[in-house]
Design a protein around this motif. Sequence first.
Motif, PDB file in Angstrom:
ATOM      1  N   UNK A  39      40.100  39.259  36.140  1.00  0.00           N
ATOM      2  CA  UNK A  39      40.212  40.415  35.256  1.00  0.00           C
ATOM      3  C   UNK A  39      39.609  40.194  33.892  1.00  0.00           C
ATOM      4  N   UNK A  40      39.824  39.016  33.333  1.00  0.00           N
ATOM      5  CA  UNK A  40      39.335  38.720  31.984  1.00  0.00           C
ATOM      6  C   UNK A  40      39.026  37.230  31.897  1.00  0.00           C
ATOM      7  N   UNK A  41      37.843  36.817  32.358  1.00  0.00           N
ATOM      8  CA  UNK A  41      37.529  35.382  32.402  1.00  0.00           C
ATOM      9  C   UNK A  41      37.425  34.785  31.009  1.00  0.00           C
ATOM     10  N   UNK A  54      38.539  47.709  38.674  1.00  0.00           N
ATOM     11  CA  UNK A  54      38.710  48.514  39.886  1.00  0.00           C
ATOM     12  C   UNK A  54      37.411  48.548  40.684  1.00  0.00           C
ATOM     13  N   UNK A  55      36.290  48.764  40.000  1.00  0.00           N
ATOM     14  CA  UNK A  55      34.998  48.795  40.684  1.00  0.00           C
ATOM     15  C   UNK A  55      34.653  47.428  41.264  1.00  0.00           C
ATOM     16  N   UNK A  56      34.893  46.369  40.504  1.00  0.00           N
ATOM     17  CA  UNK A  56      34.530  45.034  40.968  1.00  0.00           C
ATOM     18  C   UNK A  56      35.342  44.624  42.188  1.00  0.00           C
ATOM     19  N   UNK A  57      36.632  44.943  42.172  1.00  0.00           N
ATOM     20  CA  UNK A  57      37.483  44.645  43.326  1.00  0.00           C
ATOM     21  C   UNK A  57      37.039  45.474  44.533  1.00  0.00           C
ATOM     22  N   UNK A  74      44.173  39.336  44.689  1.00  0.00           N
ATOM     23  CA  UNK A  74      44.278  40.063  43.419  1.00  0.00           C
ATOM     24  C   UNK A  74      45.109  39.284  42.397  1.00  0.00           C
ATOM     25  N   UNK A  75      45.250  37.985  42.622  1.00  0.00           N
ATOM     26  CA  UNK A  75      46.114  37.170  41.767  1.00  0.00           C
ATOM     27  C   UNK A  75      45.667  37.198  40.306  1.00  0.00           C
TER      28      UNK A  75
END
Length: 201
Positions: A39-41, A54-57, A74-75
């Motif tokens: 989500x936020x590397x 959402x798009x990337x998943x 989705x961890x």
Amino acid sequence: MKIGIMGGTFDPIHIGHLLLGEFAFEQFELDEIWFLPNGNPPHKDTDEMDTSLVHRVSMVKAAIKGAPHFKVSLHEAKEGVHYTYKTMLEFHELYPGNEFYFILGADSLFSIEQWKFFKEIFPTCTILAAMRDDKDVGDMQKQIAYLKEKYAADIELLRAPLLEISSTTIRERAAKGLTVHYMVPDAVAAYIKEHHLYKEG
């Protein structure tokens, strides 16, 4: 089970990611490969993350559909910064019966000592280090031997095809209206087109 972990932003996922997962699955006789969209590397500026999670998943799910040994986890698909050491420790608590194999590239292998609490990663998994063009096998083996001796890390060399494909190139081509077919699965190319992803302006 023996689980391979492939983390990344997957913005978008491309055939290089999938081939890396497939070769790790075959070479080390794994049971599953878990794709772990972040989500936020911690290593990327949040402003660079223009594509919503959402798009990337959704693109990861589209890419692996039909491959029963590929799963999406989705961890890390939530707000906040996520670190590999913490995720791997949490996986050990959540799935105590599994063996984990963390897949990374040569660039990450050579920079892993800069990762947050990197020493805590080594007891949690076997690291599968994939070769890249800019690092020959001798350099890789020296780095693996160094990390094994200094940190008792369990690291294996992953031999996989070397593809000159990057998510950055795909985004740039999509922004210009150029085709990204053959660089991403057809389902991902269709998703990018349908949702007008990466378009300039």
